[in-house]
Design an enzyme around this catalytic site. Structure first.
Site, PDB file in Angstrom:
ATOM      1  N   THR B 139       1.226  -1.577   0.646  1.00 56.62           N
ATOM      2  CA  THR B 139      -0.018  -0.105   0.020  1.00 56.62           C
ATOM      3  C   THR B 139       1.113   1.553  -0.553  1.00 56.62           C
ATOM      4  OG1 THR B 139      -1.476  -0.922   1.029  1.00 56.62           O
ATOM      5  CG2 THR B 139      -1.277   1.267   1.548  1.00 56.62           C
ATOM      6  N   GLY B 178       2.734  -3.361   8.303  1.00 51.46           N
ATOM      7  CA  GLY B 178       3.081  -3.150  10.139  1.00 51.46           C
ATOM      8  C   GLY B 178       4.700  -3.631   9.896  1.00 51.46           C
ATOM      9  N   GLU B 421      -7.462  -5.751   3.377  1.00 46.32           N
ATOM     10  CA  GLU B 421      -7.192  -6.784   3.123  1.00 46.32           C
ATOM     11  C   GLU B 421      -8.342  -7.055   2.138  1.00 46.32           C
ATOM     12  OE1 GLU B 421      -4.536  -9.207   2.965  1.00 46.32           O
ATOM     13  OE2 GLU B 421      -4.278  -8.434   4.870  1.00 46.32           O
TER      14      GLU B 421
END
Lengths: 661, 661
Positions: B139, B178, B421
């Site tokens: 992303t 993350g 997701e």
């Protein structure tokens, strides 16, 4: 300025500035609001670090500093009008309640309302000068809604002419009052009054809790912060445990009820007076709903106009996400709702001021209806807004989840309104009680007036739902007056349904109370329909006041969308009651799509009209200039986790891990 | 043990332990889960301070410590089965996520699946020994859903046999991964591959971002934490800006696509392989929904059984709030939903394992349907759970707002599932694409199999909704099989409605793509109805597997409540389609009330069966022993704001204020 958002503004069909005046209640009010805003925003004393980068203790510290500054400035500038104070405050602490809020909103007003002249002489000036900082301690750990259930006791001791206050159980510990934990040195404590062996119910006592000079808790006082919450990080919501705390007899607020030196209890003359404050606060909350929702819509709609993603037509550039029908369907009904609630908020404020004049003259006749209306509308608007904020947040994709969007903050600061000042389900049931009572009066032949007058027609309705096809349907889904009518009839039918459910239960040998409980789903549904009707009606009424043609046109589109969207999401009710037929419900869905397209060019202008200053929004996604990404990057770089290039945890845990494996 | 909750448990009509086995998938699984739980909970290395009392940096620090500990322990105990690792992990992390999550979930698996043999030899040992700690950077700030829109470039330089990676714009900065901000020293970066002057689309590259020994960011790398979020405080979601970063040719993951030393691009053989991982993760999320909702219900229902408030009958003691019909109406349908989603989660896991066997054998035939189903169910279950958690929180009154309730944590950690997701609306539209395609195939005479086979009957339906009274109605609202049928028909009708809307748009000379966009509200609605049908069906199917009579009985009641509640909240659909008539819809509301009363005695036992350990719930309201108030008080006293009796802000701001006023 982002080129997309410039183009959006060029597409608007109306004068944004004029719509802002409508929302503020006139040009003069807009001007004054902006004056106050620029006073605050240009004041270096109010500059602050983004609270999201601070620890809880730092946030509290910063909030106390700003509250103290604010009080100085208000006095300096001589701002005394409650509305202007409110406006100043919302600029100083955008979205964030402060630690001194209850001092100003509850402690001081309660003194003014319930203190005797002698008590005023003793307490008022120290309170005004913040030597006394106070809060209002009613809720206990085990008791909120039900006042009679509160356990704190105040027992009069005629020997010393003192009250002895106690928290007899864990569940009786005072819990939640804002500013109680660390800020206040006094609290107005609500306690069950015992004197001469009898309990006389709840009364208010001024209890010193911290030393006025050292701020250390006084003997017998166990006081502190209740710990971190979802939001409200600036506020030291507190606990207070009282262990044989003695206060002089004169610390009971005795304007109405009294305890004589010998312990004789003197009843208050009337109970209606406290009623008014509750109505006022609930009416204010309706306005809060409008503000929170309009802020959320501003952020989501501006961001949706500069965010490009995916493709509608292959090969073409990624479209603005506001061009997706699903995005419009999420946001435009909420935009319409934000307008609806703004006008309802205006109406409530005006009505309150009108009625409170009557009340001061001893005329309470309109209070029950306003009380019922404010309870239901408080619940209706806060529930809708609560879920609406989250729809706005999630419509911003991942970035809505970042604190830089401000949407998480708006949500956590807003969501307590669903619980405080009257838990929403309890509020809905209060309104329902008024509706059922009115319904029964109408059935008994009494002629109702006011908002519930539609229940006069109760006799004509049949309780058993009718096969849909059997009813003649004359509703014009493009005519607001016709839609108001259909909402009204839905409310009437659902009130009747609830009333009949109670009756049915009673016929089944249930007690009145069990019958009420066993019908409470229907009662909440009836209240909800009633409030929905009121909102559609007030929005429609408001259109009558709008002279400007372009503004009238766009607001009419919003009102129509609000009304039709409500029909779609509750279509079962309208079909079940035979108020609309199946083809009409289908037409409504088709019409909604047309309205979405129609609103699309005005969407950004409609949120601009709310005129939320960038400093008040404090959102990188909702910026007026649309320059989202650069500011998000800049904001992120200031994150405390970026203070060092290598976090200490690497040396402590990760590097040693390798050798052990 | 709180006496109320003891009584609740005595009232249960079934064996709680046996229902736990059903939920876990058998006695053995329950046993093993509990073994792992007690390993973790008795391990002093995993003791921690409540993260709610820590600063962001301390929370991150504590999470890294626990992750490192966990890795050591898993090795020590030889726990290697993915499900057992998952179980161990959820015990260690409680309601929170961990900084190193993506190393396990994305970095390692991607290395396994996309490294060629030489790359495996180099990277797997590094990653498994945590020399290389990695994340997965896809992303970007300006790009999420639409992969083709990603802007990061990797340009091959044959002169040095290196790729040169760049973030050409602000919006191209990698954003959100993350563990990227502070934890990882490597990232798998997705970038547009340029070689020999051509762009070959998105490919994956292993990019070293921090020095493996000092952990300092490497030249050309701008990396950091993206700042505070709604939740996920333990995770250093990061940004990554690449400025002419050179990596060797061998750092492109080359199991499928390749770039030869001279720059020649070699295409991958098939694109279907990455598909499977997505389906797997989305299926897992369905299970996450069940877990989050069952935790929330456990907290709210246990607390509602020990909280007393107000009065139903005057003069009697305050009742448990679970006795209020409105409270039951909030919580029991969610309890039923938690069970429904648990069984759907089981089904998805089993189906995935069954199909992934086929996939390994090269049989992809069932993948499209599972792909469509997992997308829709991911959206359907996360949206429902998302709002359900908040209903649970608000049903706990003020105390739900305290972090001690755990409900705020459960919400903020769960809500990103609606976005990550696969953004939920996008997911619903993906499922809709499959449904419309299937519908068209059926119309064209093809015989469909699998879950969409109900669309075979498409020819019989009429698109124009029928007057309700005209349809014969044979539905038995007490018969689950009959209700499954009615949900199925609703789905079929709404799929047809959406397909016809597209057709209508095309007849109005809209392009295929615009027609799709202009029908997307209907498409989402169709997907939603499809998923709802699947859930009702799977819950009903599950009942067939239950041998124990008492458990079968209580689960049937839950299934019936789930199905009927869905009808009530969507009654418009059922009436509009003529699937139910008006008296039936009314009967459904009445029946729901009966089911609420019927479930009341089993409510606490039903949440007990989820068997969420107190240490996992970490909620003072949801404690197994029901001793809420003493523990809330104890928790509050540990609040950091109570570390000193007088907060420094008193001396800094409040005391000086007095002299100035």
């Amino acid at each position: 300025m982002n080129p997309d958002i410039i183009k959006e503004r060029q597409n608007a069909t109306f004068d944004v500035e004029k719509l802002t005046y409508v929302l503020d209640g006139g040009l003069e009010k807009t001007k004054r609001r902006r004056e106050i805003e620029s006073m605050v925003f240009s004041d270096p004393d109010f500059e602050e670090e983004d609270p999201n980068f601070l620890s809880r203790s730092e946030r509290y510290d910063q909030a106390v500093r700003k509250s103290a500054q604010m009080i100085l400035k208000l006095r300096e500038y001589g701002i005394a009008d409650p509305e202007e104070i409110y406006c100043y405050k919302t600029c100083v602490n955008p979205d964030r309640p402060g630690p001194l809020d209850l001092h100003l909103a509850m402690f001081l007003p309660t003194l003014l309302n319930q203190a005797t002249q002698e008590q005023m002489d003793r307490f008022f000036m120290p309170t005004w000068n913040l030597e006394i900082i106070g809060t209002y301690a009613q809720t206990e750990m085990g008791h909120g809604t039900h006042l009679r259930g509160l356990e704190t006791t105040a027992t009069y001791d005629p020997a010393t002419q003192e009250f002895v206050l106690n928290s007899p159980t864990i569940s009786s510990i005072k819990w939640w009052p804002g500013g109680l934990g660390k800020t206040s040195n006094h609290a107005i404590v609500l306690a069950q009054l015992y004197t001469q062996g009898n309990c006389h119910g709840l009364h208010a006592f001024i209890v010193p809790i911290r030393d006025m000079s050292t701020h250390v808790p006084l003997p017998g006082i166990v006081v502190g912060d209740i710990g971190p919450k979802f939001g409200f990080n600036e506020v030291d919501n507190g606990f207070l445990k009282l262990e044989n705390v003695r206060i002089p007899r004169e610390n009971m607020l005795m304007k109405y009820a009294k305890v004589e030196p010998d312990g004789t209890y003197v009843k208050p003359p009337s109970a209606k007076l406290t009623y008014g404050t509750m109505v006022f606060i609930r009416s204010l909350i309706v306005g809060e709903s409008a503000r929170a929702l309009s802020k959320s819509c501003t952020i989501a709609i501006r961001y949706s106009s500069v965010r490009h993603q995916s493709e509608i037509r292959p090969g073409e550039p990624e479209p603005q996400i506001l061009d997706y029908q699903t995005q419009q369907y999420k946001l435009f009904p909420l935009l319409a709702t934000a307008y609806a609630f703004s006008f309802v908020g205006q109406y409530m404020k005006e009505t309150y001021h009108r009625i409170s004049g009557d009340i001061n003259d001893g005329d309470f006749s309109e209070l029950p209806e306003l009380h019922a209306l404010s309870a239901g509308l408080k619940a209706f608007t806060t529930w809708t807004t609560n879920s609406g904020i989250e729809v706005c947040r999630m419509s911003c994709g991942g970035h809505g989840y970042s604190r830089s969007s401000a949407l998480p903050d708006i949500y956590v600061e807003f969501t307590p309104t669903c619980t405080y000042e009257g838990e929403n389900t309890v509020m809905m049931l209060q309104t329902a009680r008024h509706l059922v009572k009115s319904y029964r009066q109408a059935k008994a032949g009494q002629q109702l007036s006011g908002i519930v007058s539609y229940l006069n027609e109760a006799k004509q309705h049949r309780v058993q739902p009718q096969p849909v096809a059997a009813r003649p349907t004359v509703v014009d889904i493009n005519d607001l007056a016709s839609l108001v009518e259909v909402y009204k009839q839905r409310a009437a039918i659902l009130v009747e349904l609830a009333a009949k459910s109670i009756q049915q239960e009673i016929q089944n040998r249930k007690s009145q109370e069990d019958a009420w409980n066993n019908s409470s789903i229907d009662l909440v549904r009836a209240s909800d329909a009633h409030c929905h009707y009121v909102v559609v009606k007030l929005f429609t009424d408001k259109l009558g006041e709008i002279g400007d043609i372009a503004i009238h046109s766009v607001l009419s589109t919003l009102a129509l969308l609000y009304a039709l969207h409500g029909i779609t999401t509750n279509s079962g009710d309208f079909l079940q009651a035979g108020l609309l037929n199946v083809p009409q419900v289908h037409q409504v869905s088709v019409r909604i799509k047309e309205l979405l397209s129609q609103l699309r060019p005005n969407a950004v202008a409609l949120v601009d009209a709310f005129d939320h200053h960038d400093k008040k929004l404090n959102s990188v996604l909702g910026r007026y200039d649309g320059n989202v990404y650069e500011h998000m990057f800049e904001w992120a770089r200031r994150s405390p986790l970026n203070a060092t290039e290598v976090h200490e945890s690497f040396h402590k845990y990760l590097k040693p891990l390798r050798s052990k494996l």
